[in-house]
Design a protein around this motif. Structure first.
Motif, PDB file in Angstrom:
ATOM      1  N   ILE A   1      24.336  69.374  32.249  1.00 39.34           N
ATOM      2  CA  ILE A   1      24.333  70.503  31.317  1.00 39.34           C
ATOM      3  C   ILE A   1      23.307  71.546  31.749  1.00 39.34           C
ATOM      4  CG2 ILE A   1      23.811  71.196  28.947  1.00 39.34           C
ATOM      5  CD1 ILE A   1      24.944  68.497  28.041  1.00 39.34           C
ATOM      6  N   ILE A   2      22.114  71.081  32.146  1.00 38.81           N
ATOM      7  CA  ILE A   2      21.063  72.000  32.599  1.00 38.81           C
ATOM      8  C   ILE A   2      21.505  72.748  33.844  1.00 38.81           C
ATOM      9  CG2 ILE A   2      18.728  72.127  33.546  1.00 38.81           C
ATOM     10  CD1 ILE A   2      17.996  69.769  31.730  1.00 38.81           C
ATOM     11  N   ILE A   3      22.113  72.037  34.786  1.00 41.80           N
ATOM     12  CA  ILE A   3      22.576  72.674  36.023  1.00 41.80           C
ATOM     13  C   ILE A   3      23.638  73.724  35.724  1.00 41.80           C
ATOM     14  CG2 ILE A   3      23.851  72.276  38.166  1.00 41.80           C
ATOM     15  CD1 ILE A   3      22.468  69.544  38.312  1.00 41.80           C
ATOM     16  N   SER A   4      24.611  73.372  34.897  1.00 38.74           N
ATOM     17  CA  SER A   4      25.694  74.308  34.591  1.00 38.74           C
ATOM     18  C   SER A   4      25.175  75.550  33.878  1.00 38.74           C
ATOM     19  CB  SER A   4      26.767  73.614  33.741  1.00 38.74           C
ATOM     20  OG  SER A   4      26.242  73.176  32.504  1.00 38.74           O
ATOM     21  N   LEU A   5      24.247  75.366  32.925  1.00 41.81           N
ATOM     22  CA  LEU A   5      23.689  76.516  32.224  1.00 41.81           C
ATOM     23  C   LEU A   5      22.780  77.330  33.140  1.00 41.81           C
ATOM     24  CD1 LEU A   5      22.827  75.023  28.709  1.00 41.81           C
ATOM     25  CD2 LEU A   5      24.820  76.362  29.401  1.00 41.81           C
TER      26      LEU A   5
ATOM     27  N   VAL B   1      25.212  79.547  35.124  1.00 44.72           N
ATOM     28  CA  VAL B   1      25.858  80.582  34.315  1.00 44.72           C
ATOM     29  C   VAL B   1      24.863  81.626  33.825  1.00 44.72           C
ATOM     30  CG1 VAL B   1      27.097  81.008  32.165  1.00 44.72           C
ATOM     31  CG2 VAL B   1      27.747  79.082  33.599  1.00 44.72           C
ATOM     32  N   ILE B   2      23.693  81.164  33.361  1.00 44.16           N
ATOM     33  CA  ILE B   2      22.710  82.084  32.790  1.00 44.16           C
ATOM     34  C   ILE B   2      21.651  82.491  33.814  1.00 44.16           C
ATOM     35  CG2 ILE B   2      20.974  82.404  30.991  1.00 44.16           C
ATOM     36  CD1 ILE B   2      22.506  80.377  29.295  1.00 44.16           C
ATOM     37  N   GLY B   3      21.061  81.501  34.477  1.00 40.24           N
ATOM     38  CA  GLY B   3      19.953  81.784  35.392  1.00 40.24           C
ATOM     39  C   GLY B   3      20.335  82.650  36.567  1.00 40.24           C
ATOM     40  N   PHE B   4      21.530  82.461  37.120  1.00 45.87           N
ATOM     41  CA  PHE B   4      21.944  83.244  38.279  1.00 45.87           C
ATOM     42  C   PHE B   4      22.181  84.708  37.935  1.00 45.87           C
ATOM     43  CE2 PHE B   4      23.457  80.362  41.931  1.00 45.87           C
ATOM     44  CZ  PHE B   4      22.352  79.546  41.757  1.00 45.87           C
ATOM     45  N   THR B   5      22.402  84.998  36.653  1.00 43.60           N
ATOM     46  CA  THR B   5      22.570  86.409  36.283  1.00 43.60           C
ATOM     47  C   THR B   5      21.265  87.177  36.484  1.00 43.60           C
ATOM     48  OG1 THR B   5      22.029  85.921  33.951  1.00 43.60           O
ATOM     49  CG2 THR B   5      24.346  85.855  34.588  1.00 43.60           C
ATOM     50  N   TYR B   6      20.126  86.507  36.319  1.00 40.97           N
ATOM     51  CA  TYR B   6      18.842  87.146  36.592  1.00 40.97           C
ATOM     52  C   TYR B   6      18.646  87.357  38.086  1.00 40.97           C
ATOM     53  CZ  TYR B   6      18.055  85.373  31.858  1.00 40.97           C
ATOM     54  OH  TYR B   6      18.169  85.087  30.528  1.00 40.97           O
TER      55      TYR B   6
ATOM     56  N   LEU C   1      30.425  83.405  38.567  1.00 43.36           N
ATOM     57  CA  LEU C   1      29.445  82.412  38.099  1.00 43.36           C
ATOM     58  C   LEU C   1      30.062  81.493  37.047  1.00 43.36           C
ATOM     59  CD1 LEU C   1      26.205  84.582  37.715  1.00 43.36           C
ATOM     60  CD2 LEU C   1      26.814  83.050  39.592  1.00 43.36           C
ATOM     61  N   ALA C   2      30.826  82.071  36.134  1.00 46.01           N
ATOM     62  CA  ALA C   2      31.412  81.290  35.044  1.00 46.01           C
ATOM     63  C   ALA C   2      32.424  80.275  35.551  1.00 46.01           C
ATOM     64  CB  ALA C   2      32.064  82.225  34.026  1.00 46.01           C
TER      65      ALA C   2
ATOM     66  N   PRO D   1      30.919  66.895  29.570  1.00 47.92           N
ATOM     67  CA  PRO D   1      30.093  67.727  28.674  1.00 47.92           C
ATOM     68  C   PRO D   1      29.516  68.967  29.355  1.00 47.92           C
ATOM     69  CG  PRO D   1      29.576  65.410  28.363  1.00 47.92           C
ATOM     70  CD  PRO D   1      30.461  65.487  29.561  1.00 47.92           C
ATOM     71  N   GLY D   2      29.005  68.821  30.574  1.00 47.06           N
ATOM     72  CA  GLY D   2      28.442  69.958  31.289  1.00 47.06           C
ATOM     73  C   GLY D   2      29.464  71.039  31.559  1.00 47.06           C
ATOM     74  N   ILE D   3      30.668  70.639  31.917  1.00 46.45           N
ATOM     75  CA  ILE D   3      31.724  71.608  32.203  1.00 46.45           C
ATOM     76  C   ILE D   3      32.134  72.347  30.931  1.00 46.45           C
ATOM     77  CG2 ILE D   3      34.150  71.823  32.884  1.00 46.45           C
ATOM     78  CD1 ILE D   3      33.666  69.581  34.883  1.00 46.45           C
ATOM     79  N   VAL D   4      32.356  71.603  29.860  1.00 45.52           N
ATOM     80  CA  VAL D   4      32.780  72.219  28.595  1.00 45.52           C
ATOM     81  C   VAL D   4      31.720  73.180  28.079  1.00 45.52           C
ATOM     82  CG1 VAL D   4      33.334  71.765  26.177  1.00 45.52           C
ATOM     83  CG2 VAL D   4      34.278  70.292  27.975  1.00 45.52           C
ATOM     84  N   ILE D   5      30.462  72.757  28.101  1.00 43.25           N
ATOM     85  CA  ILE D   5      29.381  73.591  27.579  1.00 43.25           C
ATOM     86  C   ILE D   5      29.213  74.856  28.424  1.00 43.25           C
ATOM     87  CG2 ILE D   5      26.869  73.708  27.266  1.00 43.25           C
ATOM     88  CD1 ILE D   5      26.979  70.807  26.331  1.00 43.25           C
ATOM     89  N   SER D   6      29.293  74.729  29.746  1.00 42.94           N
ATOM     90  CA  SER D   6      29.136  75.907  30.603  1.00 42.94           C
ATOM     91  C   SER D   6      30.242  76.920  30.356  1.00 42.94           C
ATOM     92  CB  SER D   6      29.124  75.497  32.077  1.00 42.94           C
ATOM     93  OG  SER D   6      30.399  75.034  32.501  1.00 42.94           O
ATOM     94  N   ILE D   7      31.461  76.442  30.164  1.00 45.31           N
ATOM     95  CA  ILE D   7      32.583  77.342  29.899  1.00 45.31           C
ATOM     96  C   ILE D   7      32.402  78.060  28.559  1.00 45.31           C
ATOM     97  CG2 ILE D   7      35.061  77.444  29.412  1.00 45.31           C
ATOM     98  CD1 ILE D   7      35.434  75.190  31.445  1.00 45.31           C
ATOM     99  N   LEU D   8      32.011  77.308  27.536  1.00 40.34           N
ATOM    100  CA  LEU D   8      31.837  77.902  26.213  1.00 40.34           C
ATOM    101  C   LEU D   8      30.682  78.889  26.182  1.00 40.34           C
ATOM    102  CD1 LEU D   8      32.427  74.783  23.910  1.00 40.34           C
ATOM    103  CD2 LEU D   8      33.997  76.679  24.355  1.00 40.34           C
TER     104      LEU D   8
END
Length: 243
Positions: free
Chosen positions: A30-34, A37-42, A55-56, A112-119
Motif C-alpha cells: 500500500i505504501i509503495i503504491s501510494l 501515485v502521490i509521491g512521483f507527482t512531486y 503513474l496511476a 489491497p495495494g492495487i485497489v487502494i492505489s486505483i481509488l
C-alpha cells in the motif's frame, strides 16, 4: 478430491507459516503504491493528465512486479536459509500444488495495494480511467508472470544471489522500464530490449485494462507475458523436483 485436500493442507501450512509477515507485506505494498501515485507527482512537478495517468496505471504494475521479483525471492531465500525449503520438498504432495498455493497467497497480498492505489488516484487526480473487463485477466497474467519469474530465479540461485538480483530488477523496473513514462523517452536500443523483456508488456496490458480509451496493448504483449510466465513456472517445477 485428493488434489483439493492436498491443496487445502498446503495452503493452510504456507498461510500459517507466513501469517505474521503477511500484514507487513500488505502495508508495504500500500505504501509503495501510494508513493508512486502521490509521491512521483512531486518528482515530475507536473499536473499533466497524461503524466498522472501513466503513474496511476503504472502503480498497480509495479506493485505486482515488486511482489513477484522482490518480496517473494526474499521469502524463499529466508526459507532456504532456515531449512524450510528442504522440509517443504519432503511433503507427499504434487509440487505444482505448492506453487499454486503460494501464488494464491501472494495474490491476496497484492490486491489491497492495487485497489487502494486505483481509488486514491481516481479521487485525487481524476486521471481518466476507462476500465474494461480485461482488467482481471491482465492483472492475473501480470501477477502470474511476475511470480513465475520470481520463483524461477529464487529456486535456481543461492539465497544471496537471488536477493541481490531481486534488488537490481526492482531498481531497473522503477527507473529504466517504461512503466511510469512513455517508451519513446528511452534510447532506441533500450526500447528494442524492452520489446522482448516482460516489464514493458506488463505495463502495456495493465494500462490497456485501466485506460483503454488512451492506451492499447498488442496481442504480442499478452503472448510475451504468457511465454515468460510459462518458462518461469515450468522451470520452477523442474528445479523443485530436482533431487
Amino acid at each position: 478430491m485428493t488434489t483439493f485436500n492436498d491443496f487445502k493442507y498446503v495452503f493452510q501450512m504456507q498461510f500459517n507459516k507466513n501469517f505474521g509477515y503477511l500484514p507487513y507485506y500488505v502495508i508495504l505494498q500500500i505504501i509503495i503504491s501510494l508513493g508512486i501515485v502521490i509521491g512521483f507527482t512531486y518528482l515530475i512537478g507536473s499536473s499533466d493528465t497524461e503524466a498522472i495517468l501513466f503513474l496511476a496505471t503504472g502503480a498497480p504494475t509495479l506493485v505486482l512486479i515488486i511482489t513477484g521479483i522482490v518480496l517473494l525471492p526474499q521469502q524463499i531465500a529466508t526459507s532456504k536459509t532456515e531449512g524450510y525449503h528442504q522440509f517443504l520438498r519432503t511433503w507427499p504432495v504434487n509440487r505444482c500444488i505448492i506453487l499454486v498455493a503460494d501464488t494464491l497467497i501472494w495474490l491476496i497480498v497484492v490486491i489491497p495495494g492495487i485497489v487502494i492505489s486505483i481509488l486514491v488516484a481516481h479521487f485525487m487526480f481524476y486521471p481518466g480511467y476507462d476500465v474494461t473487463w480485461t482488467l482481471v485477466p491482465a492483472l492475473l497474467l501480470t501477477a502470474f508472470t511476475s511470480i513465475g519469474i520470481g520463483y524461477g530465479f529464487s529456486y535456481l540461485l543461492p539465497p544471496q544471489l537471488s536477493m541481490a538480483l531481486s534488488n537490481v530488477l526492482a531498481f531497473g523496473s522503477l527507473m529504466f522500464a517504461p512503466i511510469n513514462f512513455p517508451m519513446e523517452r528511452l534510447p532506441a536500443w533500450l526500447q528494442n530490449v524492452h520489446d522482448f523483456l516482460l516489464l514493458y508488456s506488463m505495463a502495456e496490458v495493465m494500462r490497456d485494462a485501466l485506460a483503454t480509451s488512451t492506451f492499447a496493448a498488442s496481442t504480442g504483449n499478452y503472448v510475451n507475458l504468457a511465454v515468460w510466465g510459462i518458462v518461469g513456472f515450468c522451470g520452477t517445477i523442474v528445479l523443485i523436483n530436482k533431487k
